[in-house]
Design a protein around this motif. Structure first.
Motif, PDB file in Angstrom:
ATOM      1  N   TRP A  95      12.104  40.919 120.810  1.00 27.31           N
ATOM      2  CA  TRP A  95      13.150  41.535 119.995  1.00 27.31           C
ATOM      3  C   TRP A  95      14.215  40.508 119.632  1.00 27.31           C
ATOM      4  O   TRP A  95      14.723  40.485 118.510  1.00 27.31           O
ATOM      5  CB  TRP A  95      13.739  42.711 120.778  1.00 27.31           C
ATOM      6  N   LEU A  96      14.571  39.631 120.615  1.00 28.23           N
ATOM      7  CA  LEU A  96      15.578  38.604 120.351  1.00 28.23           C
ATOM      8  C   LEU A  96      15.008  37.454 119.525  1.00 28.23           C
ATOM      9  O   LEU A  96      15.620  37.006 118.562  1.00 28.23           O
ATOM     10  CB  LEU A  96      16.111  38.053 121.672  1.00 28.23           C
ATOM     11  N   ALA A  97      13.799  37.015 119.916  1.00 24.81           N
ATOM     12  CA  ALA A  97      13.317  35.736 119.382  1.00 24.81           C
ATOM     13  C   ALA A  97      12.819  35.835 117.952  1.00 24.81           C
ATOM     14  O   ALA A  97      12.933  34.869 117.200  1.00 24.81           O
ATOM     15  CB  ALA A  97      12.210  35.176 120.287  1.00 24.81           C
ATOM     16  N   ILE A  98      12.274  37.000 117.537  1.00 21.14           N
ATOM     17  CA  ILE A  98      11.726  37.038 116.185  1.00 21.14           C
ATOM     18  C   ILE A  98      12.815  37.030 115.118  1.00 21.14           C
ATOM     19  O   ILE A  98      12.521  37.010 113.933  1.00 21.14           O
ATOM     20  CB  ILE A  98      10.804  38.256 115.941  1.00 21.14           C
ATOM     21  N   ARG A  99      14.082  37.011 115.558  1.00 21.84           N
ATOM     22  CA  ARG A  99      15.151  36.876 114.575  1.00 21.84           C
ATOM     23  C   ARG A  99      15.182  35.486 113.955  1.00 21.84           C
ATOM     24  O   ARG A  99      15.779  35.283 112.908  1.00 21.84           O
ATOM     25  CB  ARG A  99      16.503  37.137 115.252  1.00 21.84           C
ATOM     26  N   ARG A 100      14.619  34.526 114.643  1.00 23.19           N
ATOM     27  CA  ARG A 100      14.590  33.175 114.094  1.00 23.19           C
ATOM     28  C   ARG A 100      13.146  32.712 113.991  1.00 23.19           C
ATOM     29  O   ARG A 100      12.271  33.254 114.652  1.00 23.19           O
ATOM     30  CB  ARG A 100      15.363  32.194 114.995  1.00 23.19           C
ATOM     31  N   GLN A 101      12.938  31.677 113.164  1.00 25.71           N
ATOM     32  CA  GLN A 101      11.560  31.220 112.959  1.00 25.71           C
ATOM     33  C   GLN A 101      11.354  29.786 113.399  1.00 25.71           C
ATOM     34  O   GLN A 101      12.293  29.063 113.647  1.00 25.71           O
ATOM     35  CB  GLN A 101      11.201  31.338 111.475  1.00 25.71           C
ATOM     36  N   GLY A 102      10.092  29.407 113.462  1.00 25.23           N
ATOM     37  CA  GLY A 102       9.691  28.017 113.660  1.00 25.23           C
ATOM     38  C   GLY A 102      10.272  27.405 114.911  1.00 25.23           C
ATOM     39  O   GLY A 102      10.084  27.901 116.018  1.00 25.23           O
ATOM     40  N   ILE A 103      11.011  26.300 114.705  1.00 26.40           N
ATOM     41  CA  ILE A 103      11.522  25.531 115.817  1.00 26.40           C
ATOM     42  C   ILE A 103      12.504  26.341 116.645  1.00 26.40           C
ATOM     43  O   ILE A 103      12.505  26.285 117.875  1.00 26.40           O
ATOM     44  CB  ILE A 103      12.174  24.253 115.273  1.00 26.40           C
ATOM     45  N   TYR A 104      13.344  27.131 115.959  1.00 22.41           N
ATOM     46  CA  TYR A 104      14.320  27.949 116.690  1.00 22.41           C
ATOM     47  C   TYR A 104      13.604  28.937 117.600  1.00 22.41           C
ATOM     48  O   TYR A 104      14.031  29.181 118.725  1.00 22.41           O
ATOM     49  CB  TYR A 104      15.216  28.709 115.721  1.00 22.41           C
ATOM     50  N   PHE A 105      12.505  29.522 117.110  1.00 22.64           N
ATOM     51  CA  PHE A 105      11.750  30.474 117.922  1.00 22.64           C
ATOM     52  C   PHE A 105      11.318  29.815 119.228  1.00 22.64           C
ATOM     53  O   PHE A 105      11.456  30.400 120.307  1.00 22.64           O
ATOM     54  CB  PHE A 105      10.528  30.957 117.126  1.00 22.64           C
TER      55      PHE A 105
ATOM     56  N   LEU B  92       6.013   9.520 114.930  1.00 23.89           N
ATOM     57  CA  LEU B  92       6.648  10.658 114.254  1.00 23.89           C
ATOM     58  C   LEU B  92       6.454  10.615 112.746  1.00 23.89           C
ATOM     59  O   LEU B  92       6.250  11.642 112.109  1.00 23.89           O
ATOM     60  CB  LEU B  92       8.144  10.679 114.573  1.00 23.89           C
ATOM     61  N   SER B  93       6.479   9.394 112.177  1.00 26.42           N
ATOM     62  CA  SER B  93       6.436   9.291 110.721  1.00 26.42           C
ATOM     63  C   SER B  93       5.118   9.810 110.160  1.00 26.42           C
ATOM     64  O   SER B  93       5.016  10.099 108.979  1.00 26.42           O
ATOM     65  CB  SER B  93       6.658   7.841 110.296  1.00 26.42           C
ATOM     66  N   ARG B  94       4.090   9.924 111.008  1.00 25.99           N
ATOM     67  CA  ARG B  94       2.814  10.455 110.507  1.00 25.99           C
ATOM     68  C   ARG B  94       2.830  11.967 110.367  1.00 25.99           C
ATOM     69  O   ARG B  94       1.899  12.562 109.842  1.00 25.99           O
ATOM     70  CB  ARG B  94       1.689  10.120 111.483  1.00 25.99           C
ATOM     71  N   LEU B  95       3.866  12.606 110.901  1.00 24.31           N
ATOM     72  CA  LEU B  95       3.823  14.066 111.010  1.00 24.31           C
ATOM     73  C   LEU B  95       4.680  14.782 109.972  1.00 24.31           C
ATOM     74  O   LEU B  95       4.685  16.008 109.918  1.00 24.31           O
ATOM     75  CB  LEU B  95       4.284  14.501 112.408  1.00 24.31           C
ATOM     76  N   TYR B  96       5.423  14.029 109.145  1.00 21.74           N
ATOM     77  CA  TYR B  96       6.416  14.695 108.305  1.00 21.74           C
ATOM     78  C   TYR B  96       5.810  15.686 107.316  1.00 21.74           C
ATOM     79  O   TYR B  96       6.449  16.638 106.913  1.00 21.74           O
ATOM     80  CB  TYR B  96       7.263  13.662 107.565  1.00 21.74           C
ATOM     81  N   LYS B  97       4.552  15.429 106.927  1.00 21.56           N
ATOM     82  CA  LYS B  97       3.971  16.318 105.930  1.00 21.56           C
ATOM     83  C   LYS B  97       3.360  17.562 106.565  1.00 21.56           C
ATOM     84  O   LYS B  97       2.940  18.473 105.864  1.00 21.56           O
ATOM     85  CB  LYS B  97       2.910  15.568 105.133  1.00 21.56           C
ATOM     86  N   LEU B  98       3.298  17.591 107.892  1.00 22.70           N
ATOM     87  CA  LEU B  98       2.658  18.717 108.577  1.00 22.70           C
ATOM     88  C   LEU B  98       3.683  19.765 108.989  1.00 22.70           C
ATOM     89  O   LEU B  98       4.882  19.590 108.795  1.00 22.70           O
ATOM     90  CB  LEU B  98       1.936  18.212 109.834  1.00 22.70           C
ATOM     91  N   ASP B  99       3.185  20.837 109.572  1.00 24.82           N
ATOM     92  CA  ASP B  99       4.042  21.875 110.138  1.00 24.82           C
ATOM     93  C   ASP B  99       5.022  21.241 111.141  1.00 24.82           C
ATOM     94  O   ASP B  99       4.654  20.355 111.903  1.00 24.82           O
ATOM     95  CB  ASP B  99       3.145  22.903 110.856  1.00 24.82           C
ATOM     96  N   HIS B 100       6.277  21.694 111.096  1.00 22.82           N
ATOM     97  CA  HIS B 100       7.289  21.110 111.975  1.00 22.82           C
ATOM     98  C   HIS B 100       6.957  21.249 113.449  1.00 22.82           C
ATOM     99  O   HIS B 100       7.466  20.513 114.276  1.00 22.82           O
ATOM    100  CB  HIS B 100       8.642  21.776 111.721  1.00 22.82           C
ATOM    101  N   LEU B 101       6.103  22.231 113.762  1.00 20.93           N
ATOM    102  CA  LEU B 101       5.804  22.467 115.168  1.00 20.93           C
ATOM    103  C   LEU B 101       5.111  21.257 115.796  1.00 20.93           C
ATOM    104  O   LEU B 101       5.265  20.996 116.975  1.00 20.93           O
ATOM    105  CB  LEU B 101       4.905  23.699 115.312  1.00 20.93           C
ATOM    106  N   TYR B 102       4.366  20.482 114.975  1.00 17.12           N
ATOM    107  CA  TYR B 102       3.678  19.323 115.548  1.00 17.12           C
ATOM    108  C   TYR B 102       4.674  18.288 116.044  1.00 17.12           C
ATOM    109  O   TYR B 102       4.426  17.609 117.041  1.00 17.12           O
ATOM    110  CB  TYR B 102       2.721  18.721 114.527  1.00 17.12           C
ATOM    111  N   GLY B 103       5.794  18.169 115.341  1.00 15.93           N
ATOM    112  CA  GLY B 103       6.817  17.246 115.806  1.00 15.93           C
ATOM    113  C   GLY B 103       7.338  17.654 117.176  1.00 15.93           C
ATOM    114  O   GLY B 103       7.522  16.827 118.060  1.00 15.93           O
ATOM    115  N   LEU B 104       7.520  18.961 117.336  1.00 12.62           N
ATOM    116  CA  LEU B 104       7.981  19.478 118.631  1.00 12.62           C
ATOM    117  C   LEU B 104       6.952  19.176 119.719  1.00 12.62           C
ATOM    118  O   LEU B 104       7.287  18.706 120.805  1.00 12.62           O
ATOM    119  CB  LEU B 104       8.213  20.984 118.517  1.00 12.62           C
ATOM    120  N   LEU B 105       5.671  19.418 119.413  1.00 16.30           N
ATOM    121  CA  LEU B 105       4.625  19.198 120.396  1.00 16.30           C
ATOM    122  C   LEU B 105       4.514  17.718 120.756  1.00 16.30           C
ATOM    123  O   LEU B 105       4.382  17.364 121.925  1.00 16.30           O
ATOM    124  CB  LEU B 105       3.275  19.706 119.868  1.00 16.30           C
TER     125      LEU B 105
END
Lengths: 315, 295
Positions: A95-105, B92-105
């Motif tokens: 309920w809390l987390a789906i308010r934000r997306q992607g990295i924020y989630f 990191l520079s290889r990942l800019y075109k991909l989903d941001h989540l890969y940078g996090l991973l």
């Protein structure tokens, strides 16, 4: 045809495996495989990266352990209690987390799970640093003795298969198709009239509940619920299993979980090397094979066959 | 001696000071995270490990080369920043075109790798780092005792935060940076080397983490895990503040540090969780964060 043969082979392997491998190792791997599959439901099919799934695994472990040891409930009720607790927690977090997306989630789920960690550290019934130890396994339905290693193995296997089938059915239901639509293009799903937030929340709760089921089963196997289960390292491990095996595939997380548990088993004496190797696998996976082992294998098979398949080919 | 709500002032102000110091670290770290996120669109999970590296570089400079605190305060961030630049260039520079989540991973994996390596080499017990001679001792302010070094930490972080704010909001270079955050393609078209700017921004953000690490070394013992425990809280701080504004990151960091300190005085059981609870409340009331813009 090949599909049916390989499925039968898998079932036979699963049934005879405890005669060839150490059952506790298999049970641990199965629990983590279920955990990773539940996590993958969210990451692979809705595109939500949760960095706090340890909270569900761990809270279910604690609730199950407490109801077995202190309340003296039978195993089936205890697992149900653990799963229910994880589902409730998932409802709140989702309920809390789906308010934000992607990295924020990811950051929000991580922070919320850290809250659960501190709660587990301080709450009176969790045993703090010691955790809940020496949890009795008890009798399933009153007459099946789970203290027998082999009986317990088949019970854990049954739990895993049940959880896996739930996920499989979910993915291939109309509900699952909407989830995939949200993953691919959320604004479009909204414009088609789907209330995407509700779908995301339901997927989140389902994933949390199944993670809880994995945690509850794990508690029976190890007779232990500890802080390791709620630590964010655990959240990282389940991400690793899914990424390594292949996110968005039904068998990937299983393969990933078995590999990661094997690595842990063989390198346990080497201390920090486990962390170093896990970090290295993350880096290699992200840079070189983002589809994971099963994902890459499927892509390879598709290329060899040279025939266009459905976008979401399921092994 | 006067008392406030039954709390002796030494305790109250002591905890407020501790909170302010924690807040200084929150602010410096979340500032770096916000800078990196603005331009690279990734959340740098390695930030905690890089903060730890800052402390370790200072420790190693002192014990291997005899280089003291003051030179380390400049050398360590530069060295950590250089390592960051290498990571950005090679991975990191290889990942800019991909989903941001890969940078996090990827950055999460790097954090595990770096922390595991330091743990393997130095163990988990903390290593001591002496307070520089000039800042030993403290001032008696009447209502509390103020150790000089802790006062310096707060002043130094305020200075570095202000300098960063000035650099970004008030200089030509900063205006390029802000423009590139809004629209990299257009800025590139004007003849500015955006990829190099991205690399340098990552290096600078990482250097900020290294700077915080050196500041922290004499207060907390130098420990391979010192960053990973902090970074989760900093993430919550970032969610609360929202990554929209530099000043917002600084204010949120110091503010939450103070709130944490106050909680330690009045309800110690919740001191570990108060920031996460605030995060949950902010998410309900203002999902974009206190200073954030919806993205």
């Amino acid at each position: 045809m090949i599909r049916i043969i390989s499925l039968v082979a898998l079932i036979i392997i699963a049934l005879v495996a405890p005669f060839f491998f150490y059952p506790v190792f298999l049970m641990k791997a199965l629990c983590f495989a279920l955990f990773a599959c539940a996590f993958n439901l969210l990451l692979g099919y809705v595109g939500l990266l949760s960095f706090g799934h340890a909270a569900f695994l761990g809270s279910a472990a604690y609730v199950t352990g407490h109801s077995m040891k202190v309340l003296g409930l039978p195993p089936e009720l205890s697992i149900l209690a653990g799963t229910g607790a994880a589902a409730l927690l998932g409802l709140g977090f989702g309920w809390l987390a789906i308010r934000r997306q992607g990295i924020y989630f990811a950051m929000i789920t991580l922070a919320l799970s850290q809250m659960v960690f501190f709660f587990a550290l301080q709450a009176p019934f969790t045993g703090g640093e010691d955790g809940i130890q020496a949890i009795p396994r008890g009798y399933l339905l009153g007459f099946i003795d789970l203290n027998n290693q082999l009986t317990l193995y088949y019970f854990v296997l049954a739990m895993f298969v049940f959880g896996w089938l739930v996920i499989y059915r979910t993915i291939h239901s109309p509900f699952g198709q909407v989830l995939k639509a949200i993953r691919e293009n959320e604004p479009r799903a909204i414009s088609l009239g789907y209330r995407t937030d509700q779908y995301k929340l339901m997927a989140f709760v389902l994933s949390a509940a199944l993670s809880g089921m994995a945690g509850a089963t794990k508690t029976l196997v190890f007779q232990l619920a500890s802080l390791t289960d709620v630590h964010w390292h655990m959240s990282g491990e389940v991400v690793l299993m899914t990424l390594l095996g292949g996110m968005g595939t039904v068998f990937g997380p299983v393969v990933g979980a078995f590999l990661v548990v094997t690595i842990q088993n063989y390198l346990a004496q080497l201390g920090s090397w486990v962390t170093i190797i896990q970090g290295g696998i993350f880096v290699v996976c992200v840079l070189l094979f983002r589809r994971g082992i099963v994902g890459e294998a499927m892509a390879l098979a598709r290329k060899l066959r040279k025939k266009p398949e459905k976008e979401d080919a399921v092994s | 001696m006067f008392e406030l709500l039954g709390i002796p002032p030494q305790v109250l102000f002591g905890q407020l000071l501790l909170g302010l110091i924690n807040g200084a670290f929150y602010a410096t770290l979340s500032l770096g995270l916000a800078l990196i996120f603005g331009l690279l669109n990734i959340i740098n999970f390695t930030h905690g490990a890089q903060y730890m590296m800052g402390a370790f570089v200072a420790y190693l400079l002192l014990n291997l080369l005899g280089i003291g605190y003051w030179p380390s305060l400049f050398l360590a961030p530069i060295l950590v920043g250089l390592v960051g630049i290498v990571l950005e260039k090679t991975m990191l520079s290889r990942l800019y075109k991909l989903d941001h989540l890969y940078g996090l991973l990827l950055t999460f994996g790097l954090a595990l790798l770096i922390e595991g390596a330091f743990r393997q080499m130095y163990g988990v017990s903390g290593l001591p780092y002496p307070i520089p001679d000039v800042l030993k001792g403290g001032q008696n302010l009447g209502f509390m005792f103020l150790p000089n070094y802790r006062a310096w930490v707060v002043v130094a972080s305020l200075l570095i935060c202000f300098a960063t704010w000035f650099l970004i909001e008030r200089t030509k270079l900063g205006s390029y940076l802000r423009a590139a955050t809004e629209n990299p393609a257009l800025v590139q078209a004007f003849g500015i080397n955006v990829p190099r700017m991205i690399t340098l921004t990552y290096g600078f953000g990482v250097a900020l983490a290294g700077f915080a690490g050196v500041l922290a070394a004499p207060i907390y013992s130098v420990n391979p895990l010192m960053g990973s425990n902090l970074i989760v809280v900093v993430f919550a701080v970032v969610v609360i503040g929202g990554m929209g504004s530099i000043l917002g990151a600084i204010l949120t960091g110091f503010g939450l540090g103070l709130v944490e300190g106050l909680t330690k005085v009045f309800y110690p059981e919740a001191s570990n969780t108060v920031i996460f609870i605030i995060m949950a409340i902010v998410l309900v009331l203002k999902p974009a964060g206190l200073f954030g813009r919806a993205r």
